[in-house]
Design a protein around this motif. Structure first.
Motif, PDB file in Angstrom:
ATOM      1  N   ALA A 150       0.843  -1.194   0.000  1.00 26.28           N
ATOM      2  CA  ALA A 150       0.000   0.000   0.000  1.00 26.28           C
ATOM      3  C   ALA A 150       0.877   1.242   0.000  1.00 26.28           C
ATOM      4  CB  ALA A 150      -0.930   0.015   1.218  1.00 26.28           C
ATOM      5  N   HIS A 151       0.315   2.335  -0.490  1.00 30.40           N
ATOM      6  CA  HIS A 151       1.010   3.614  -0.543  1.00 30.40           C
ATOM      7  C   HIS A 151       0.039   4.739  -0.214  1.00 30.40           C
ATOM      8  CE1 HIS A 151       3.647   0.950  -2.812  1.00 30.40           C
ATOM      9  NE2 HIS A 151       4.632   1.798  -2.548  1.00 30.40           N
ATOM     10  N   ALA A 152       0.575   5.814   0.315  1.00 24.47           N
ATOM     11  CA  ALA A 152      -0.226   6.991   0.641  1.00 24.47           C
ATOM     12  C   ALA A 152       0.627   8.223   0.363  1.00 24.47           C
ATOM     13  CB  ALA A 152      -0.668   6.960   2.103  1.00 24.47           C
ATOM     14  N   ALA A 153      -0.028   9.375   0.267  1.00 27.30           N
ATOM     15  CA  ALA A 153       0.732  10.594  -0.028  1.00 27.30           C
ATOM     16  C   ALA A 153       0.053  11.809   0.564  1.00 27.30           C
ATOM     17  CB  ALA A 153       0.896  10.774  -1.541  1.00 27.30           C
ATOM     18  N   THR A 154       0.881  12.715   1.058  1.00 27.92           N
ATOM     19  CA  THR A 154       0.435  14.058   1.397  1.00 27.92           C
ATOM     20  C   THR A 154       0.588  14.911   0.147  1.00 27.92           C
ATOM     21  OG1 THR A 154       2.637  14.780   2.098  1.00 27.92           O
ATOM     22  CG2 THR A 154       1.236  13.733   3.772  1.00 27.92           C
ATOM     23  N   THR A 155       0.494  16.208   0.308  1.00 31.69           N
ATOM     24  CA  THR A 155       0.652  17.086  -0.842  1.00 31.69           C
ATOM     25  C   THR A 155       2.070  17.079  -1.389  1.00 31.69           C
ATOM     26  OG1 THR A 155       0.981  18.904   0.717  1.00 31.69           O
ATOM     27  CG2 THR A 155      -1.236  18.612  -0.169  1.00 31.69           C
ATOM     28  N   ASP A 156       3.040  16.575  -0.608  1.00 34.37           N
ATOM     29  CA  ASP A 156       4.421  16.599  -1.104  1.00 34.37           C
ATOM     30  C   ASP A 156       5.252  15.362  -0.783  1.00 34.37           C
ATOM     31  OD1 ASP A 156       4.722  16.954   1.606  1.00 34.37           O
ATOM     32  OD2 ASP A 156       5.562  18.963   1.485  1.00 34.37           O
ATOM     33  N   THR A 157       4.711  14.380  -0.069  1.00 33.83           N
ATOM     34  CA  THR A 157       5.498  13.211   0.338  1.00 33.83           C
ATOM     35  C   THR A 157       4.740  11.923   0.051  1.00 33.83           C
ATOM     36  OG1 THR A 157       6.538  14.482   2.119  1.00 33.83           O
ATOM     37  CG2 THR A 157       6.736  12.089   2.228  1.00 33.83           C
ATOM     38  N   LEU A 158       5.441  10.973  -0.554  1.00 29.72           N
ATOM     39  CA  LEU A 158       4.900   9.644  -0.799  1.00 29.72           C
ATOM     40  C   LEU A 158       5.353   8.706   0.310  1.00 29.72           C
ATOM     41  CD1 LEU A 158       3.460   7.635  -2.811  1.00 29.72           C
ATOM     42  CD2 LEU A 158       5.749   7.234  -3.760  1.00 29.72           C
ATOM     43  N   TYR A 159       4.431   7.864   0.804  1.00 24.12           N
ATOM     44  CA  TYR A 159       4.741   6.896   1.849  1.00 24.12           C
ATOM     45  C   TYR A 159       4.471   5.481   1.337  1.00 24.12           C
ATOM     46  CZ  TYR A 159       4.737  10.695   5.315  1.00 24.12           C
ATOM     47  OH  TYR A 159       5.016  11.836   6.025  1.00 24.12           O
ATOM     48  N   GLU A 160       5.290   4.536   1.815  1.00 23.69           N
ATOM     49  CA  GLU A 160       5.125   3.127   1.492  1.00 23.69           C
ATOM     50  C   GLU A 160       4.827   2.344   2.762  1.00 23.69           C
ATOM     51  OE1 GLU A 160       7.430   0.233  -1.477  1.00 23.69           O
ATOM     52  OE2 GLU A 160       8.652   0.787   0.270  1.00 23.69           O
ATOM     53  N   HIS A 161       3.853   1.444   2.689  1.00 20.60           N
ATOM     54  CA  HIS A 161       3.502   0.615   3.840  1.00 20.60           C
ATOM     55  C   HIS A 161       4.409  -0.612   3.905  1.00 20.60           C
ATOM     56  CE1 HIS A 161       1.227  -2.727   5.786  1.00 20.60           C
ATOM     57  NE2 HIS A 161       1.022  -1.790   6.676  1.00 20.60           N
ATOM     58  N   ASP A 162       4.862  -0.928   5.107  1.00 21.25           N
ATOM     59  CA  ASP A 162       5.697  -2.112   5.322  1.00 21.25           C
ATOM     60  C   ASP A 162       5.435  -2.651   6.717  1.00 21.25           C
ATOM     61  OD1 ASP A 162       7.563  -4.136   5.221  1.00 21.25           O
ATOM     62  OD2 ASP A 162       9.284  -2.825   5.560  1.00 21.25           O
ATOM     63  N   ASP A 163       4.646  -3.719   6.791  1.00 18.18           N
ATOM     64  CA  ASP A 163       4.399  -4.414   8.057  1.00 18.18           C
ATOM     65  C   ASP A 163       3.899  -3.466   9.154  1.00 18.18           C
ATOM     66  OD1 ASP A 163       4.246  -6.663   9.674  1.00 18.18           O
ATOM     67  OD2 ASP A 163       6.311  -6.450  10.404  1.00 18.18           O
ATOM     68  N   GLY A 164       2.942  -2.633   8.794  1.00 12.53           N
ATOM     69  CA  GLY A 164       2.325  -1.744   9.774  1.00 12.53           C
ATOM     70  C   GLY A 164       2.939  -0.365   9.851  1.00 12.53           C
ATOM     71  N   ASP A 165       4.121  -0.181   9.285  1.00 10.66           N
ATOM     72  CA  ASP A 165       4.787   1.121   9.307  1.00 10.66           C
ATOM     73  C   ASP A 165       4.633   1.810   7.949  1.00 10.66           C
ATOM     74  OD1 ASP A 165       5.731   0.781  11.929  1.00 10.66           O
ATOM     75  OD2 ASP A 165       7.473  -0.348  11.212  1.00 10.66           O
ATOM     76  N   TRP A 166       4.639   3.140   7.980  1.00 10.94           N
ATOM     77  CA  TRP A 166       4.574   3.938   6.762  1.00 10.94           C
ATOM     78  C   TRP A 166       5.862   4.743   6.653  1.00 10.94           C
ATOM     79  CZ3 TRP A 166       0.638   3.602   3.213  1.00 10.94           C
ATOM     80  CH2 TRP A 166      -0.487   2.866   3.622  1.00 10.94           C
ATOM     81  N   THR A 167       6.639   4.442   5.608  1.00 11.73           N
ATOM     82  CA  THR A 167       7.963   5.024   5.442  1.00 11.73           C
ATOM     83  C   THR A 167       7.982   5.971   4.247  1.00 11.73           C
ATOM     84  OG1 THR A 167       8.945   2.983   6.296  1.00 11.73           O
ATOM     85  CG2 THR A 167      10.397   4.504   5.108  1.00 11.73           C
ATOM     86  N   PRO A 168       8.520   7.174   4.408  1.00  8.25           N
ATOM     87  CA  PRO A 168       8.605   8.101   3.261  1.00  8.25           C
ATOM     88  C   PRO A 168       9.477   7.543   2.150  1.00  8.25           C
ATOM     89  CG  PRO A 168       8.924   9.276   5.336  1.00  8.25           C
ATOM     90  CD  PRO A 168       8.977   7.813   5.655  1.00  8.25           C
ATOM     91  N   LEU A 169       9.038   7.769   0.914  1.00  8.64           N
ATOM     92  CA  LEU A 169       9.792   7.387  -0.271  1.00  8.64           C
ATOM     93  C   LEU A 169      10.151   8.634  -1.061  1.00  8.64           C
ATOM     94  CD1 LEU A 169       7.905   4.313  -1.821  1.00  8.64           C
ATOM     95  CD2 LEU A 169      10.090   4.295  -0.610  1.00  8.64           C
ATOM     96  N   GLU A 170      11.310   8.615  -1.684  1.00 15.36           N
ATOM     97  CA  GLU A 170      11.699   9.728  -2.538  1.00 15.36           C
ATOM     98  C   GLU A 170      11.433   9.353  -3.995  1.00 15.36           C
ATOM     99  OE1 GLU A 170      15.585  12.520  -3.582  1.00 15.36           O
ATOM    100  OE2 GLU A 170      15.625  11.136  -1.872  1.00 15.36           O
ATOM    101  N   LEU A 171      10.581  10.135  -4.654  1.00 16.50           N
ATOM    102  CA  LEU A 171      10.308   9.907  -6.064  1.00 16.50           C
ATOM    103  C   LEU A 171      11.551  10.232  -6.896  1.00 16.50           C
ATOM    104  CD1 LEU A 171       6.730  11.443  -6.432  1.00 16.50           C
ATOM    105  CD2 LEU A 171       7.343   9.041  -6.734  1.00 16.50           C
ATOM    106  N   PRO A 172      11.641   9.661  -8.094  1.00 14.31           N
ATOM    107  CA  PRO A 172      12.804   9.950  -8.945  1.00 14.31           C
ATOM    108  C   PRO A 172      12.719  11.308  -9.636  1.00 14.31           C
ATOM    109  CG  PRO A 172      11.307   8.474 -10.083  1.00 14.31           C
ATOM    110  CD  PRO A 172      10.762   8.638  -8.687  1.00 14.31           C
ATOM    111  N   VAL A 173      11.602  12.013  -9.456  1.00 15.29           N
ATOM    112  CA  VAL A 173      11.433  13.343 -10.046  1.00 15.29           C
ATOM    113  C   VAL A 173      10.969  14.299  -8.951  1.00 15.29           C
ATOM    114  CG1 VAL A 173      10.954  12.524 -12.364  1.00 15.29           C
ATOM    115  CG2 VAL A 173       9.061  12.783 -10.749  1.00 15.29           C
ATOM    116  N   ASP A 174      11.250  15.568  -9.142  1.00 10.47           N
ATOM    117  CA  ASP A 174      10.873  16.583  -8.163  1.00 10.47           C
ATOM    118  C   ASP A 174       9.484  17.107  -8.493  1.00 10.47           C
ATOM    119  OD1 ASP A 174      10.849  18.431  -6.147  1.00 10.47           O
ATOM    120  OD2 ASP A 174      12.143  19.878  -7.184  1.00 10.47           O
ATOM    121  N   ASP A 175       8.460  16.383  -8.033  1.00  8.48           N
ATOM    122  CA  ASP A 175       7.087  16.773  -8.307  1.00  8.48           C
ATOM    123  C   ASP A 175       6.157  16.148  -7.279  1.00  8.48           C
ATOM    124  OD1 ASP A 175       5.073  18.131  -9.629  1.00  8.48           O
ATOM    125  OD2 ASP A 175       4.791  16.607 -11.158  1.00  8.48           O
ATOM    126  N   THR A 176       4.900  16.557  -7.312  1.00  2.06           N
ATOM    127  CA  THR A 176       3.912  16.129  -6.330  1.00  2.06           C
ATOM    128  C   THR A 176       3.212  14.843  -6.762  1.00  2.06           C
ATOM    129  OG1 THR A 176       3.479  18.433  -5.745  1.00  2.06           O
ATOM    130  CG2 THR A 176       1.813  16.819  -5.109  1.00  2.06           C
TER     131      THR A 176
END
Length: 274
Positions: free
Chosen positions: A203-229
């Motif tokens: 699963a994944h979620a996002a705020t207006t500027d940060t993407l998060y990845e789900h891993d075993d109950g935790d949500w970890t920020p991910l850095e996209l390969p491009v500078d965009d929302t």
């Protein structure tokens, strides 16, 4: 036969043999289909010209919510067909039926004909499974519409453990709604093929500027390969993220990113038939 000789419908039929997956992108100018093979983002083209607000896919059909109406492609040769619903803000495919929300808050089910389920106060921002994200909170769709808590919800996911993206936090459903990350969340998407009751899986979620990845109950920020929302997320053989400027990003199982600009502004949704 080369990849360029295969039509979109043929690609869906042969996807399991050829390894080609089709990703549908909804944007201000319409709905585009993008062919993806492994790590390669291939050719793409505009399948439907409209003001697309949302796109969803089931095992055999793709549905679009647009300012001009709700359009459904059943995977045969006819392409997208207008269902006569009228302007819509959100759409999903659930148990083989298309669910759509109208501009005036009416939610209806389509199985060849439209049948109204009910009406919510305010705007329906997103639909997933039997859940709706609305100004007034989460609404469950059954024989009628049942308020299910929270407020100012932008997105929902129903697979495994329901989640809601709201203006103050990302929530999961447990003993009531429990916040798991604070922030102005705009997106949440879970892979139904990797979920089971009580377990959300990929699963994944996002705020207006940060993407998060789900891993075993935790949500970890991910850095996209491009500078965009992040503008939309969907799951298929890979994880797909579309950005606001129309770049499609692909995240592989080993964590690598691939990306390609599609030239589509105002991206509103992603869908992958499974």
């Amino acid at each position: 036969m080369s990849d360029h000789d295969i039509s979109l419908d043929e690609k869906r039929v042969y996807a399991g043999e050829s390894g080609v997956e089709t990703v549908f992108v909804a944007a201000d100018m319409g709905v585009a289909s993008v062919s993806v093979s492994g790590r390669q983002i291939g050719r793409f083209g505009l399948d439907l010209q409209c003001e697309a607000r949302d796109v969803a896919a089931g095992s055999g059909n793709v549905a679009v919510a647009a300012a001009e109406g709700v359009f459904v492609d059943d995977g045969l040769d006819a392409g997208f067909q207008d269902t006569g619903f009228g302007p819509a803000t959100a759409v999903t495919v659930h148990d083989g039926d298309v669910l759509a929300a109208a501009d005036n808050g009416i939610v209806a089910r389509f199985d060849g004909e439209w049948a109204n389920v009910g009406r919510v106060d305010g705007t329906v921002h997103a639909l997933d499974g039997d859940l709706a994200a609305t100004d007034a909170g989460v609404v469950r769709i059954a024989d009628d519409l049942e308020p299910a808590g929270l407020r100012d919800v932008a997105d929902v996911s129903h697979a495994g453990v329901p989640h809601a993206a709201a203006a103050d936090a990302l929530y999961r459903l447990g003993n009531g709604w429990l916040d798991v990350e604070t922030g102005d969340f705009r997106l949440v998407a879970a892979d139904p093929d990797d979920a089971e009751p009580g377990r959300v899986g990929r699963a994944h979620a996002a705020t207006t500027d940060t993407l998060y990845e789900h891993d075993d109950g935790d949500w970890t920020p991910l850095e996209l390969p491009v500078d965009d929302t992040p503008a939309a997320v969907a799951h298929g053989d890979s994880t797909y993220v579309a950005t606001g400027d129309g770049t499609l990003c692909l995240r592989t199982d080993d964590g690598d990113w691939r990306h390609r600009s599609l030239g589509l502004r105002g991206v509103t949704g992603l869908a992958v038939p499974r």
